[in-house]
Write a protein that holds these residues in place. Structure first.
Motif, PDB file in Angstrom:
ATOM      1  N   SER A 183       0.844  -1.190   0.000  1.00 31.20           N
ATOM      2  CA  SER A 183       0.000   0.000   0.000  1.00 31.20           C
ATOM      3  C   SER A 183       0.882   1.244   0.000  1.00 31.20           C
ATOM      4  O   SER A 183       1.877   1.329   0.739  1.00 31.20           O
ATOM      5  CB  SER A 183      -0.894   0.007   1.248  1.00 31.20           C
ATOM      6  OG  SER A 183      -1.773  -1.092   1.239  1.00 31.20           O
ATOM      7  N   SER A 214      -2.192   2.449  -7.480  1.00 31.71           N
ATOM      8  CA  SER A 214      -3.390   3.161  -7.945  1.00 31.71           C
ATOM      9  C   SER A 214      -3.025   4.402  -8.744  1.00 31.71           C
ATOM     10  O   SER A 214      -3.729   4.772  -9.703  1.00 31.71           O
ATOM     11  CB  SER A 214      -4.279   3.535  -6.757  1.00 31.71           C
ATOM     12  OG  SER A 214      -4.835   2.374  -6.169  1.00 31.71           O
ATOM     13  N   GLN A 219     -11.120   0.455  -7.658  1.00 36.21           N
ATOM     14  CA  GLN A 219     -10.804  -0.322  -6.466  1.00 36.21           C
ATOM     15  C   GLN A 219     -12.018  -0.501  -5.558  1.00 36.21           C
ATOM     16  O   GLN A 219     -12.214  -1.563  -4.974  1.00 36.21           O
ATOM     17  CB  GLN A 219      -9.665   0.352  -5.698  1.00 36.21           C
ATOM     18  CG  GLN A 219      -9.228  -0.397  -4.451  1.00 36.21           C
ATOM     19  CD  GLN A 219      -7.993   0.217  -3.816  1.00 36.21           C
ATOM     20  OE1 GLN A 219      -7.452   1.206  -4.321  1.00 36.21           O
ATOM     21  NE2 GLN A 219      -7.534  -0.359  -2.723  1.00 36.21           N
ATOM     22  N   HIS A 220     -12.855   0.518  -5.432  1.00 40.22           N
ATOM     23  CA  HIS A 220     -14.002   0.461  -4.548  1.00 40.22           C
ATOM     24  C   HIS A 220     -15.263   0.703  -5.364  1.00 40.22           C
ATOM     25  O   HIS A 220     -15.712   1.852  -5.516  1.00 40.22           O
ATOM     26  CB  HIS A 220     -13.882   1.509  -3.442  1.00 40.22           C
ATOM     27  CG  HIS A 220     -12.629   1.394  -2.620  1.00 40.22           C
ATOM     28  ND1 HIS A 220     -12.389   0.327  -1.784  1.00 40.22           N
ATOM     29  CD2 HIS A 220     -11.538   2.207  -2.531  1.00 40.22           C
ATOM     30  CE1 HIS A 220     -11.207   0.490  -1.206  1.00 40.22           C
ATOM     31  NE2 HIS A 220     -10.679   1.628  -1.639  1.00 40.22           N
ATOM     32  N   ALA A 272     -18.366   0.331  -4.766  1.00 42.91           N
ATOM     33  CA  ALA A 272     -19.463   0.971  -4.041  1.00 42.91           C
ATOM     34  C   ALA A 272     -19.324   2.484  -4.047  1.00 42.91           C
ATOM     35  O   ALA A 272     -20.322   3.214  -4.007  1.00 42.91           O
ATOM     36  CB  ALA A 272     -19.518   0.457  -2.600  1.00 42.91           C
ATOM     37  N   LEU A 273     -18.081   2.982  -4.105  1.00 41.24           N
ATOM     38  CA  LEU A 273     -17.845   4.426  -4.160  1.00 41.24           C
ATOM     39  C   LEU A 273     -17.804   4.918  -5.604  1.00 41.24           C
ATOM     40  O   LEU A 273     -18.130   6.080  -5.876  1.00 41.24           O
ATOM     41  CB  LEU A 273     -16.525   4.769  -3.458  1.00 41.24           C
ATOM     42  CG  LEU A 273     -16.430   4.392  -1.975  1.00 41.24           C
ATOM     43  CD1 LEU A 273     -15.049   4.741  -1.436  1.00 41.24           C
ATOM     44  CD2 LEU A 273     -17.515   5.098  -1.162  1.00 41.24           C
ATOM     45  N   GLY A 327     -21.659  -7.322  -2.645  1.00 42.53           N
ATOM     46  CA  GLY A 327     -20.298  -6.974  -3.043  1.00 42.53           C
ATOM     47  C   GLY A 327     -19.888  -7.628  -4.346  1.00 42.53           C
ATOM     48  O   GLY A 327     -19.283  -6.998  -5.220  1.00 42.53           O
ATOM     49  N   GLN A 349     -19.051  -5.749  -7.926  1.00 39.36           N
ATOM     50  CA  GLN A 349     -17.789  -5.906  -8.637  1.00 39.36           C
ATOM     51  C   GLN A 349     -18.038  -6.296 -10.096  1.00 39.36           C
ATOM     52  O   GLN A 349     -17.393  -5.791 -11.011  1.00 39.36           O
ATOM     53  CB  GLN A 349     -16.934  -6.963  -7.956  1.00 39.36           C
ATOM     54  CG  GLN A 349     -15.493  -6.999  -8.444  1.00 39.36           C
ATOM     55  CD  GLN A 349     -14.752  -5.712  -8.146  1.00 39.36           C
ATOM     56  OE1 GLN A 349     -14.428  -5.421  -7.001  1.00 39.36           O
ATOM     57  NE2 GLN A 349     -14.497  -4.912  -9.167  1.00 39.36           N
ATOM     58  N   GLU A 405      -7.146  -3.519  -7.677  1.00 40.77           N
ATOM     59  CA  GLU A 405      -7.562  -4.257  -6.469  1.00 40.77           C
ATOM     60  C   GLU A 405      -9.009  -4.747  -6.605  1.00 40.77           C
ATOM     61  O   GLU A 405      -9.840  -4.568  -5.720  1.00 40.77           O
ATOM     62  CB  GLU A 405      -7.417  -3.365  -5.229  1.00 40.77           C
ATOM     63  CG  GLU A 405      -5.999  -2.913  -4.935  1.00 40.77           C
ATOM     64  CD  GLU A 405      -5.129  -4.021  -4.326  1.00 40.77           C
ATOM     65  OE1 GLU A 405      -5.593  -5.176  -4.242  1.00 40.77           O
ATOM     66  OE2 GLU A 405      -3.986  -3.724  -3.969  1.00 40.77           O
ATOM     67  N   SER A 421      -9.867  -7.381  -3.711  1.00 40.95           N
ATOM     68  CA  SER A 421      -9.305  -7.230  -2.364  1.00 40.95           C
ATOM     69  C   SER A 421     -10.369  -7.210  -1.274  1.00 40.95           C
ATOM     70  O   SER A 421     -10.103  -7.619  -0.140  1.00 40.95           O
ATOM     71  CB  SER A 421      -8.461  -5.950  -2.288  1.00 40.95           C
ATOM     72  OG  SER A 421      -9.264  -4.813  -2.574  1.00 40.95           O
ATOM     73  N   ALA A 422     -11.589  -6.748  -1.592  1.00 37.93           N
ATOM     74  CA  ALA A 422     -12.623  -6.630  -0.570  1.00 37.93           C
ATOM     75  C   ALA A 422     -13.627  -7.776  -0.611  1.00 37.93           C
ATOM     76  O   ALA A 422     -14.658  -7.718   0.064  1.00 37.93           O
ATOM     77  CB  ALA A 422     -13.366  -5.295  -0.741  1.00 37.93           C
TER      78      ALA A 422
END
Length: 561
Positions: free
Chosen positions: A339, A344, A380-381, A383-384, A439, A443, A462, A465-466
């Protein structure tokens, strides 16, 4: 010794071989590899004037054209000068003759002398003398293979043509056969017809790749089997169980279609252009690889994305310091790192979301810029990255708004993208808000949103990753399936080395703002790879859970809660 020039074979109305050219020289082995139905056995039989159909072109043995031999000359050629070891073990020997008599008959000598030589030849193959007086029934595949080789060597030919000599053998018998074949190949010109890449690696000096009756690549064995130039040769290697990478096996997409014009692989190729469908590519020297020929209008596998000398400073720190990256068409490159190492940041630069301080980015080796949807990002996220008040359909179709795609076509392409990632396309699901998705669904939705613009390169930051391990396995399998179907180049950014090994053709890692290569799988000798020496890699490896050291392909947990 044997020079094949523009050999064509037509059976009834079907052109089975077309424009095949190569040379066999004494002391060297040329392996011809390809899928079933490529024309390999037809080629072997054509060189012996045994195959069906009409042959044209030239097969020169010295200065003589085999295709013009009369009966007596052809009989001297077969066996005495060039011998064929046939593929079909089951019916290759006469069931009514003893083994010793069949080998003696092939020698063309006085009966007593022929039987004595037969015993010597079989002894060299490591066979029990008792086999001499047996009939073929009850012999093992390995024994029959060695008898056929002894039969081929009975007249001490100058050249051997071996048609799938190890195909029907178990691993132990195959190893013995390879040792015997290597000995027999000394001081002879040898053509090895095989789909066994281990046999080609063990015996051949050079490899030629045959597809749809045409040679599409030829060159040194090591180069062909480690860095193939043609997209088909690369796809064929990806389907081999013994491949070096830890990545799951991939098949060759699509099906073979016999073509009257253009490249024979055009309908299955992930980098085909208009010329591929119109004209047949000539065999030319691969870029920067003397002695390595490839028949491809684009010179072989092209570079989908290239980054050279990228610099990016953030907060007074050089996150990227002269970074170089090359991603080939249809290739997955995994980028690993801790990290904060710059993963990114690199993803955003590759997608055009940020600009480098210096350096260049090019797409598909034609000098095109990265604008225009050639590169798409799986954030990467998700949801955001996805607006929570958007419906599924709106979230996937939104990128097409910026390309002025008509509304009706937007929905069609959005539905196709959802189908590609195996999400429902019924009205109820299309109308769901993204904040109501799981989730795994989010994705997949993020991947569909990236696919809807038909990118050449997919950058996944990523992407697993979640996720829990069950959903992660499904997403990794999805990436592999999408690459196989669409020929995408994928940049897969992750901090998880185990995940990277499962999906990557190549792995690189961040070190001091640059990228360095990482081994992707076990050595070919099945020995343990050298332990990692870099402190960052050691730290990451020590953090991985201890698992049994067996290789399994990723499997999905079926259904849903």
């Amino acid at each position: 010794m044997i020079r094949v020039e523009d050999l064509c074979v037509t059976i009834e109305t079907t052109r089975v071989l077309s424009g095949v050219s190569f040379t066999l020289t004494r002391g060297r082995v040329l392996a011809v590899v390809g899928e079933s139905g490529a024309g390999k056995t037809t080629l072997a039989r054509a060189l012996m004037r045994l195959g069906p159909g009409q042959a044209s072109g030239r097969v020169l043995f010295g200065d003589e054209d085999v295709l013009g031999f009369d009966g007596p000359r052809l009989r001297r050629y077969r066996g005495g000068e060039v011998a064929l070891v046939v593929q079909a073990l089951g019916d290759a020997l006469n069931p009514q003759l003893k083994v010793v008599d069949q080998i003696a008959d092939a020698g063309g000598r006085h009966p007593a002398e022929a039987r004595a030589r037969a015993r010597v030849l079989l002894a060299r193959q490591g066979l029990d003398p008792a086999v001499l007086e047996r009939y073929p029934r009850g012999l093992s595949g390995g024994e029959i293979q060695r008898i056929l080789l002894a039969q081929a060597l009975a007249e001490d030919p100058d050249a051997l043509i071996l048609d799938e000599p190890t195909a029907a053998l178990d691993p132990q018998a195959r190893r013995v056969a390879l040792d015997i074949l290597a000995e027999a190949a000394r001081d002879r010109a040898v053509l090895l017809i095989t789909h066994d890449f281990n046999a080609a690696r063990a015996l051949a000096d050079d490899v030629a790749v045959l597809y749809g009756g045409r040679l599409i690549e030829i060159g040194p064995t090591r180069e062909i089997l480690t860095r193939p130039a043609h997209p088909y040769a690369r796809a064929l290697l990806r389907a081999q169980p013994e491949r070096m990478s830890g990545k799951d096996l991939q098949g060759v997409p699509g099906r073979f279609e016999r073509r009257d014009q253009g490249c024979v692989f055009a309908n299955r190729c992930c980098q085909a252009v208009d010329a591929c469908a119109r004209t047949t590519p000539a065999m030319e020297t691969a870029r920067g690889r003397p002695g390595h020929g490839v028949a491809c209008h684009r010179g072989g596998v092209v570079t989908a994305l290239s980054a050279q000398g990228l610099w990016k400073t953030l907060g007074g720190r050089a996150v990227l310091a002269g970074l170089d990256l090359e991603v080939l068409n249809g290739e997955t490159v995994a980028i690993c790192g801790a990290s904060g190492s710059g993963k990114s940041t690199l993803a955003h630069l590759l997608c055009g979301l940020e600009s480098p301080d210096s350096g260049t980015l090019t797409l598909d080796d034609r000098g095109a810029g990265i604008e225009g949807g050639g590169v798409a990002l799986v954030a990467q996220h998700p949801a955001l990255a996805l607006a929570p008040h958007f419906t599924v359909l709106e979230a996937v179709a939104e990128p097409l708004l910026f390309r002025s795609v008509p509304a009706g076509l937007r929905q069609t392409r959005a539905v196709e993208a959802l189908q590609a990632v195996q999400l429902p396309t019924d009205a109820a699901f299309l109308g769901r808000r993204t904040h109501a998705l799981s989730g795994g669904e989010l994705q997949r939705l993020a991947i569909a949103r990236a696919l809807v613009v038909s990118p050449a390169v997919l950058v996944a930051d990523e992407a697993t990753s979640a996720l829990d391990v069950s959903v992660q396995a499904k997403i990794l399998r999805l990436f592999a399936d999408l690459q196989e179907q669409k020929g995408l180049a994928v940049v897969f950014i992750t901090h998880d080395l185990a995940v990277a090994r499962r999906i990557a053709d190549r792995m690189v890692r961040f070190k001091d703002g640059r990228l360095e290569p990482v081994p992707t799988g076990p050595s070919r000798s099945d020995e343990e790879p050298a332990p990692p020496t870099g402190p960052e890699t050691v730290k990451k490896m020590n953090a991985l859970p201890i698992i049994e050291k067996k290789i399994h392909f990723l499997t999905n947990v079926n259904g849903a809660i």
